[in-house]
Write an enzyme that holds these catalytic residues in place. Structure first.
Site, PDB file in Angstrom:
ATOM      1  CG  HIS A   1     -19.147  50.857  69.328  1.00  0.00           C
ATOM      2  ND1 HIS A   1     -17.792  50.832  69.492  1.00  0.00           N
ATOM      3  CD2 HIS A   1     -19.567  52.063  69.789  1.00  0.00           C
ATOM      4  CE1 HIS A   1     -17.388  51.966  70.054  1.00  0.00           C
ATOM      5  NE2 HIS A   1     -18.454  52.741  70.226  1.00  0.00           N
TER       6      HIS A   1
ATOM      7  CB  SER B   1     -27.520  28.533  47.476  1.00  0.00           C
ATOM      8  OG  SER B   1     -27.178  27.214  47.835  1.00  0.00           O
TER       9      SER B   1
ATOM     10  CE  LYS C   1     -28.024  30.874  52.586  1.00  0.00           C
ATOM     11  NZ  LYS C   1     -26.638  30.820  52.201  1.00  0.00           N
TER      12      LYS C   1
ATOM     13  CD  GLU D   1     -21.371  37.562  50.093  1.00  0.00           C
ATOM     14  OE1 GLU D   1     -22.098  37.373  51.070  1.00  0.00           O
ATOM     15  OE2 GLU D   1     -21.152  36.686  49.235  1.00  0.00           O
TER      16      GLU D   1
END
Ligand code: ARG
Length: 490
Positions: free
Chosen positions: A186, A308, A314, A321
């Protein structure tokens, strides 16, 4: 849209490319197709485009030529075409292939499909002999063969890419037999494991994937060439010869109708690829979580991350992704082909041309995702200190504390309750079970003693997990030995 409907008579001829080309110049464009004798009018331009497959089946040019080479050799051996024609065809086809591969000749879009391109170019180059190539063959068995050959080649690449990711995983496992980290359920810290154990879970997934690729490769290893349009042919073809020549260890297919209408092997392949993507996507998700500022379990190498445009701090896990994101298109391809195939009557129907774009896209996606993911994985930096610290916090040793009481004769349910109350206390006081004083343990149960600290240490928690498949050193070493010999064999 203004249609150019006025085609000259060349469309009614059979494959006369030089003349087509000439006439084409006069009308501004032309198309080359292998049929037309029974047509009185030319195809509507948009209908032609809609029907044509050259823009995507051009990637089958190598397979198409290989198939034609075997077919022509067989025709000549069987005396169906003359030896001289057979030789000329063979030479011409080899030249076309080498010209295409060297970039001297491009598969140009004015042909209806790759089969027309090859046959027309051959006839253009060697004359009448080229027109004999298609004897005893249909584009239906031809395209079935091309796709099988191509799928076999791609399955080989997928298999190799899977082997590569398995070697990287094995390497990480060997190095991290005692890198402790929390195991999760979980997404909550559950029990401590090791990084080797966690990576081993992915090893198992990709191992199964490889097994599936092996299974489907065996099943697709039969040759449809010689099935004709659907009902075989009247020529005395030697199907066993072409099957062997083209490397099909299962020999020729048994039913000519099934041969031209079977795309099961592509669906199986897409299904295996969907599972690979599902595994890569789960792995990507973990990489993304582990790379987050909150976890910081890993650092992705600069070569496999991006920045970024606005936020200078970043460093994003874009590869992971994208792999996660691209999973959708592979599932989509599987659904798409299943749906294409579900309602079409035997034998060949043009619907089946729809197998190509989705399959090509899926196979490109999977093979590049595997390669990039493997590159990213092999350069990941694991923050062992942070992983271990995280395993210490979050009560991942609570089960072991309860098991300790069980060892002292306390019934498990009572032990569970006692440790649960201690956890509640630790949460309120913002500390770990390991920080409890002896008085605090005893206040909950007299069965606790000094050896509780040792019993719930991370090392003990992991090392005492000795059941087969558990993270303890002994079962893990056994596993690694198995993986090593597996990779050495295959
Ligand atoms: N482009 C076709 C395909 O991909 C080739 C087979 C054409 N056969 C036919 N009967 N029109 O399926």
């Amino acid at each position: 849209m203004k249609r150019k409907m006025k085609y000259p008579a060349f469309m009614g001829r059979e494959c006369v490319l030089p003349m087509n080309a000439l006439l084409g110049k006069e009308i501004g464009y032309y198309m080359a197709q292998l049929w037309g004798g029974r047509f009185a009018a030319a195809t509507d331009e948009e209908a032609y485009e809609f029907n044509a497959s050259i823009s995507f089946d051009k990637r089958l040019v190598r397979e198409d030529i290989e198939g034609s080479l075997a077919h022509a050799e067989m025709l000549s051996r069987r005396g169906i075409i003359s030896k001289e024609d057979g030789e000329q065809i063979g030479k011409g086809l080899k030249e076309i292939l080498s010209d295409v591969e060297s970039g001297k000749l491009s598969v140009s879009p004015e042909y209806e499909d790759v089969h027309s391109f090859v046959e027309a170019t051959l006839t253009d180059r060697i004359g009448d002999a080229g027109k004999r190539l298609h004897t005893g063959r249909s584009r239906n068995d031809q395209v079935a063969l091309d796709m099988k050959l191509y799928a076999k080649r791609m399955a080989g690449q997928t298999d190799e890419a899977l082997r590569d990711i398995l070697s990287v995983l094995l390497h990480i496992m060997e190095e991290n037999l005692d890198t402790y980290m929390p195991g999760f359920t979980h997404l909550q810290k559950a029990q401590p494991v090791t990084l080797a154990h966690h990576m081993g879970a992915y090893f198992e997934m990709f191992l199964r994937d490889r097994g599936r690729i092996g299974d489907l490769m065996r099943r697709m290893d039969t040759c449809p060439l010689g099935s004709g349009a659907l009902a075989g042919t009247t020529y005395p073809l030697d199907r066993a010869f072409t099957a062997e020549k083209l490397g099909f260890s299962g020999g020729p297919t048994r039913n000519s109708m099934d041969s031209v209408s079977d795309r099961d092997y592509l669906i199986e392949f897409l299904s295996a690829m969907s599972l690979i993507m599902m595994h890569l996507s789960r792995f990507s998700e973990e990489i993304i979580i582990w790379n987050s500022n909150e976890y910081r379990f890993i650092e992705i190498d600069d070569r496999f991350s991006t920045g970024s445009s606005i936020m200078p701090q970043k460093k994003n896990p874009d590869i992971a992704e994208l792999v996660r994101g691209k999973t959708g298109r592979v599932y989509g391809a599987l659904m798409s082909l299943l749906t294409v195939m579900k309602g079409i009557p035997l034998a060949y129907d043009k619907d089946m041309q729809e197998d190509k774009e989705v399959f090509f896209d899926a196979v490109d996606t999977v093979n590049s995702s595997l390669r990039l993911f493997t590159g990213m994985l092999s350069t990941l930096r694991f923050r062992k200190d942070i992983m271990e610290k995280s395993a210490r916090n979050g009560f991942s040793n609570a089960t072991d504390a309860a098991d300790y009481l069980v060892g002292k004769g306390v019934p498990f349910r009572d032990a569970h309750g006692a440790v649960g109350r201690l956890v509640l206390r630790c949460i309120a006081e913002n500390k770990a079970l390991d920080d409890l004083t002896m008085e605090e343990w005893k206040a909950e149960s007299q069965a606790f003693d000094e050896d509780i600290y040792e019993a719930i240490s991370l090392k003990t928690c992991v090392e005492r997990r000795l059941t087969e498949g558990a993270p303890g050193r002994e079962p893990m070493e056994k596993c690694i030995d198995y993986y090593k010999s597996y990779l050495a064999d295959a």
